[in-house]
Enzyme design. Structure first.
Site, PDB file in Angstrom:
ATOM      1  N   LYS B  79      18.337  19.374 -38.686  1.00  0.00           N
ATOM      2  CA  LYS B  79      16.973  19.850 -38.850  1.00  0.00           C
ATOM      3  C   LYS B  79      17.041  21.163 -39.623  1.00  0.00           C
ATOM      4  O   LYS B  79      17.927  21.995 -39.372  1.00  0.00           O
ATOM      5  CB  LYS B  79      16.348  20.059 -37.461  1.00  0.00           C
ATOM      6  CG  LYS B  79      14.864  20.447 -37.497  1.00  0.00           C
ATOM      7  CD  LYS B  79      14.281  20.518 -36.091  1.00  0.00           C
ATOM      8  CE  LYS B  79      12.785  20.827 -36.099  1.00  0.00           C
ATOM      9  NZ  LYS B  79      12.208  20.856 -34.738  1.00  0.00           N
ATOM     10  N   SER B 154       7.970  18.273 -33.989  1.00  0.00           N
ATOM     11  CA  SER B 154       8.278  18.829 -35.283  1.00  0.00           C
ATOM     12  C   SER B 154       9.555  18.262 -35.912  1.00  0.00           C
ATOM     13  O   SER B 154       9.739  18.381 -37.116  1.00  0.00           O
ATOM     14  CB  SER B 154       8.424  20.347 -35.169  1.00  0.00           C
ATOM     15  OG  SER B 154       9.532  20.680 -34.361  1.00  0.00           O
ATOM     16  N   SER B 178       9.213  18.438 -29.365  1.00  0.00           N
ATOM     17  CA  SER B 178       9.530  18.240 -30.780  1.00  0.00           C
ATOM     18  C   SER B 178      10.702  17.315 -31.074  1.00  0.00           C
ATOM     19  O   SER B 178      10.905  16.941 -32.226  1.00  0.00           O
ATOM     20  CB  SER B 178       9.773  19.585 -31.453  1.00  0.00           C
ATOM     21  OG  SER B 178       8.545  20.192 -31.769  1.00  0.00           O
TER      22      SER B 178
END
Lengths: 481, 491
Positions: B79, B154, B178
């Site tokens: 990420k 997210s 997330s």
């Protein structure tokens, strides 16, 4: 009719702790590196970096807390103080707010007077910010983040100091304390010991505090005193002309010796304090406190009373010694060779040694003549094996050449050994040449001895040891009696 | 994908060890797939072609020497909020669109030590704030199951990349859901470990007391092997917990006999559509069939989770994001004449709408006069929620719930209504506030879109929790379902 006004002062002192590394990172904490060369990614607030508390800073705060008889919190909390400034890398300062590590201590202004104690409301740990350097003419500002993350202990007194003189006395005592505890170097020029003063006035006899002004930028005792006095006069003048004092932050200008408004309360930042989620509460075990207590150095007050009671030193001399822990340490080390008269050592240290140190710009802790060497020199004079008149010459020789006191004293003694028999001759000559005075002495006017010693010294062309002459003369005068 | 390349970590590892294929070969294949299919999905912000092949070469050498662990040579993606030395780390924001960190995050270092091969950095909601991956400065990520739908957020890029088979594993972070919510939307397995189990060092902070690194992959077993590498104490993170790790793969054959699973009554007051209800009911009966015991439990304060979260997280965020001032790194607005203007323009230009909204909410919640009413109260609620869970774990071993109240929703549907968007996290936020470990695993499809089953464990129960998940995956094929979306048809 003019009214009487009382001055009320509260102090906030930022004491920079002498830890090896910064409070939340492993960067070195020393002063004077090139700009931004002593700041790592944690100090620079890089995304993803995290603070880790330096345990040495915690220990130094505890040391201070114990020394001022304060409460040490079992659990203290680091909070974030949020505000924007270019030299504040993270946009917040990590400090302590609701739960400081040290609370409710006291320190006396006058060491022997209990009622001169000033309450220390709290002392909390925090990180320092960097420095902004404004190049106004070139129209830009430089930022040096070397200081960012330097550990500070912010010490806050109750608003209970009544005069600028007392404020200075208190600060001197505090500075003496933190330097003796070896938690701060006390250097005001380098900013290791900084002070803000909260000043207000109120009508004599009333108890309600007046509106205060906080004065910043005070980096010498002289400035602090002058700023408080200016502020007192300014506030009284306002109040007497029917105006109000407004709560504000004021800067002291050393050139004009005045304070001027920096920002008024309405424009104060809302710091939005909240507990820093990156740091756990600091939990302090009772055993840690006890072990620090056990290893605490002798406190200045105790030292002061020992100097007075055991060593018979005057208060003035003691203050001079306690002005710097390295001086008092040097002094005590010099006595360790077995000196009977501490005052003699004191005189040599604060006289000739200080002159030599100043000339070479050397701190006493780095003196070229060690404390025991100086002690041995003074001891030789005390025991009479070296004439006092020779002390200065030998000390200078030791300083210049690094030769030990012992060698120089032995050399001196062999040079002057011839005159031992001379001394006998001079004594005889003086006694016969000054018949009248000898008679006077014997009839009880013992003060005349000084004159006779002087006569012998004259014959020795100053090389004789007055104490030895004194002893020998007395022997002769009394023997012939 | 070429059949000679398996998807499961153990099988890739075995293939590499037996020299059936090399790390360079499999890495090149994933890079090819990313280039071929990610234009539509947009799951990567940065593709690290050169460094990936270099690390694959190194891994191959290490494997040849016989000195390599289970994960050596296995490609993965990070990420884009984990700092990677000299590799762009944007956090999905214009603010960091030029940020090349001078250091590696702790979990990146650990992955490097174990010779994993980083394929690239995955797309995400800006500063991890969002539940749809639409707040990214680098464009929305599309759900590979239906390109008109969001992948969740997210960590939407990571979840989408895994299900599109652009990487076998990806890291993520979970602050309020997330990892779990996008895992549910994309039909992959996503683990949020106990708060403090994995170092946060080098993770760009959103809400420090909630942020937790985790993993997204094809199966619970794959997650367990990766967790073995990245879990554990790190002295650089004061909130990282100094507790020995364990072999997280040791319980993969975990028997469910007699294990008690709690169903929080309060969770089912939320209206679920019938399809989701049915899928969840199926999952429950499967657990019962495997020997698990289903128990009703109460989490009385869970309805306060969202309001508490949306005070605490923005409060921390408002402070954490103060460092983006244009002075030392990141975006700096040009042509400003004083410091206030520099701040204002830099932050106005650098941050997107959702980030600004949360900074403002957080600033308000912390400001003097409101602090007690908001922040202090929210912390009290948080404590009550924690206590609810402690109470529940006296009588059950795990808690089960749907991961999300809906399946993936259409792009742009909720972007104008933040409060509707915030409801996405209604089932995931309670575990976040309590700091508990939780996992989302696929439980089937509703109208062609994946549904997630959430398993919440007690503190440090990752090994057993992964065991439960793996048991379910041993008996079902839900985690093997793959999208037949437009991009997949081109395979």
């Amino acid at each position: 009719m003019k009214e009487n006004w009382d001055l009320v002062i509260g102090l906030e002192i930022h004491v920079q702790l002498t830890t090896a590394s910064k409070i939340f990172s492993a960067t070195s904490n020393s002063f004077g590196a090139d700009p931004n060369c002593q700041a790592n990614i944690v100090d620079l607030g890089f995304p993803g970096t995290l603070p880790v508390i330096n345990e040495e800073a915690i220990k130094k705060a505890i040391t201070f807390g114990i020394a001022v008889n304060a409460n040490i919190a079992n659990e203290s909390i680091f909070a974030r103080k949020n505000y924007f400034y270019p030299d504040l890398p993270k946009g917040y300062q990590i400090s302590q707010y609701e739960a400081p590590i040290v609370a409710n201590g006291k320190l006396r202004i006058h060491p022997t007077e209990e009622d001169s104690a000033i309450i220390i409301e709290r002392a909390h740990l925090e990180e320092d910010a960097g420095k902004s350097i404004h190049f106004t003419h070139q129209n830009y500002t430089g930022i040096d983040l070397n200081r960012a993350g330097t550990p500070l202990l912010e010490i806050v007194t109750a608003p209970s100091i009544k005069s600028s003189k007392d404020a200075i006395r208190f600060l001197k005592r505090l500075r003496e304390l933190v330097t003796h505890l070896e938690i701060c170097d006390g250097n005001m020029q380098e900013g290791s010991f900084r002070c803000d003063a909260n000043v207000s006035v109120r009508k004599s006899g009333t108890t309600k505090l007046g509106t205060r002004a906080e004065i910043k930028n005070l980096n010498s005792f002289k400035f602090i005193e002058s700023a408080i006095e200016f502020e007192r006069a300014r506030q009284i003048e306002l109040l007497e002309s029917g105006e109000n004092v407004i709560q504000e932050t004021r800067l002291y200008d050393e050139k004009t010796q005045e304070t001027r408004s920096m920002r008024v309360k309405e424009n104060e930042f809302d710091y939005r304090y909240f507990p820093d989620p990156d740091l756990l509460p600091v939990v302090i075990d009772e055993t840690v406190i006890e072990s620090i207590r056990a290893s605490l150095p002798e406190l200045p007050d105790k030292k002061r009373s020992r100097y007075s009671k055991v060593l018979n030193m005057s208060a003035k001399d003691t203050n001079l010694l306690l002005n710097s822990p390295s001086t008092s340490k040097y002094f005590e080390d010099s006595l360790s060779v077995g000196l009977k008269d501490p005052k003699a050592s004191f005189n040599w240290i604060t006289g000739e040694l200080f002159r030599l140190l100043k000339k070479s710009e050397v701190d006493i802790s780095d003196s070229k003549v060690s404390a025991t060497e100086l002690g041995l020199l003074v001891l030789a004079m005390e025991e009479g094996s070296l004439p006092k008149s020779k002390g200065k010459e030998i000390l200078n020789n030791m300083w210049e050449t690094g030769t030990s006191a012992k060698i120089l004293i032995e050399k001196q003694m062999s040079e002057s050994s011839l005159s031992i028999s001379d001394l006998e001759n001079w004594l005889e000559e003086v006694l016969t040449e000054n018949h009248k005075q000898v008679e006077e002495f014997r009839s009880g006017k013992e003060k005349i001895l000084g004159f006779l010693i002087g006569q012998v010294m004259k014959k020795s062309k100053g090389r004789g040891d007055p104490r030895l002459i004194n002893d020998e003369l007395l022997k002769k005068l009394r023997a012939q009696n | 994908m070429d059949d000679s390349f398996p998807k499961e970590i153990l099988k890739i590892s075995d293939g590499l060890k037996k020299r059936k294929f090399s790390s360079v070969e499999i890495t090149k294949e994933y890079l090819r797939r990313i280039k071929a299919y990610d234009r539509e999905i947009n799951s990567f912000i940065t593709i690290c072609e050169e460094t990936a092949i270099e690390s694959a070469l190194e891994a191959d050498k290490r494997i040849a020497k016989g000195a390599a662990g289970t994960l050596a040579g296995i490609p993965y993606a990070n990420k884009d909020l984990f700092c990677t030395k000299d590799i762009l780390t944007t956090c999905g924001s214009r603010m960091l669109s030029n940020f090349f960190p001078p250091y590696d995050a702790e979990i990146i270092s650990r992955a490097k030590e174990n010779s994993l091969v980083m394929l690239g950095k995955t797309n995400m909601d800006e500063f991890a704030m969002g539940s749809s991956n639409e707040t990214s400065y680098f464009g929305a990520v599309k759900n590979p199951w239906d390109l008109r739908k969001v992948p969740g957020g997210s960590s939407g890029g990571s979840a989408a990349a895994v299900i599109a088979n652009l990487t076998p594993l990806a890291t993520g972070t979970d602050t309020g859901g997330s990892i779990r919510q996008p895992s549910a939307f994309c039909g992959v397995s996503g683990l949020k470990p106990t708060y403090g189990r994995i170092s946060r060092y080098g993770m760009v902070a959103f809400a420090s007391s909630l942020d937790q690194a985790g993993i997204i992959g094809h199966s619970a077993a794959d997650l367990a092997f990766f967790l073995n590498i990245i879990a554990g104490f790190d002295p650089k993170d004061s909130t990282c917990i100094e507790k020995p790790t364990e072999d997280y793969s040791r319980n993969l054959n975990f028997p469910l006999q007699g294990i008690k699973f709690g169903l929080p009554k309060e969770f089912f007051k939320t209206e679920l559509n019938s399809g989701l209800q049915q899928i969840f009911a199926n999952a429950i009966s499967l657990v019962e069939k495997l020997g698990g015991k289903i128990v009703d439990i109460n989490l009385p304060h869970s309805s306060l989770s969202i309001p508490a979260y949306y005070v605490i997280a923005p409060a921390e965020c408002s402070s954490n994001l103060a460092r983006y001032d244009g002075i030392r790194f990141g975006h700096r607005a040009p042509n400003t004449s004083n410091i206030e203007e520099l701040y204002e323009k830099t932050r106005s230009e650098g941050f997107g709408a959702e980030v600004k909204r949360r900074v403002l909410i957080g600033t308000y919640a912390l400001s003097s006069g409101y602090y007690d009413e908001y922040y202090t109260k929210a912390q009290k609620v948080r404590r009550l929620i924690k206590n609810d869970f402690s109470e529940a774990y006296k009588s059950v071993d795990f808690i089960l719930s749907p991961t999300t109240p809906t399946t993936a929703f259409p792009l742009n549907e909720k972007t104008d209504d933040p409060t509707l968007m915030y409801l996405q996290d209604i089932f995931t936020i309670p575990a976040s506030l309590a700091g508990l470990p939780a996992i989302s695993i696929p439980a089937g499809l509703d109208k062609g879109l994946p549904v997630g089953l959430q398993i919440i464990g007690d503190y440090f129960q990752e090994a057993r929790m992964l065991g439960v998940a793996n048991k379910i995956q041993q008996t079902t094929d839900w985690h093997k379902l793959t999208p037949k979306s437009n991009s997949e048809k081109k395979l």
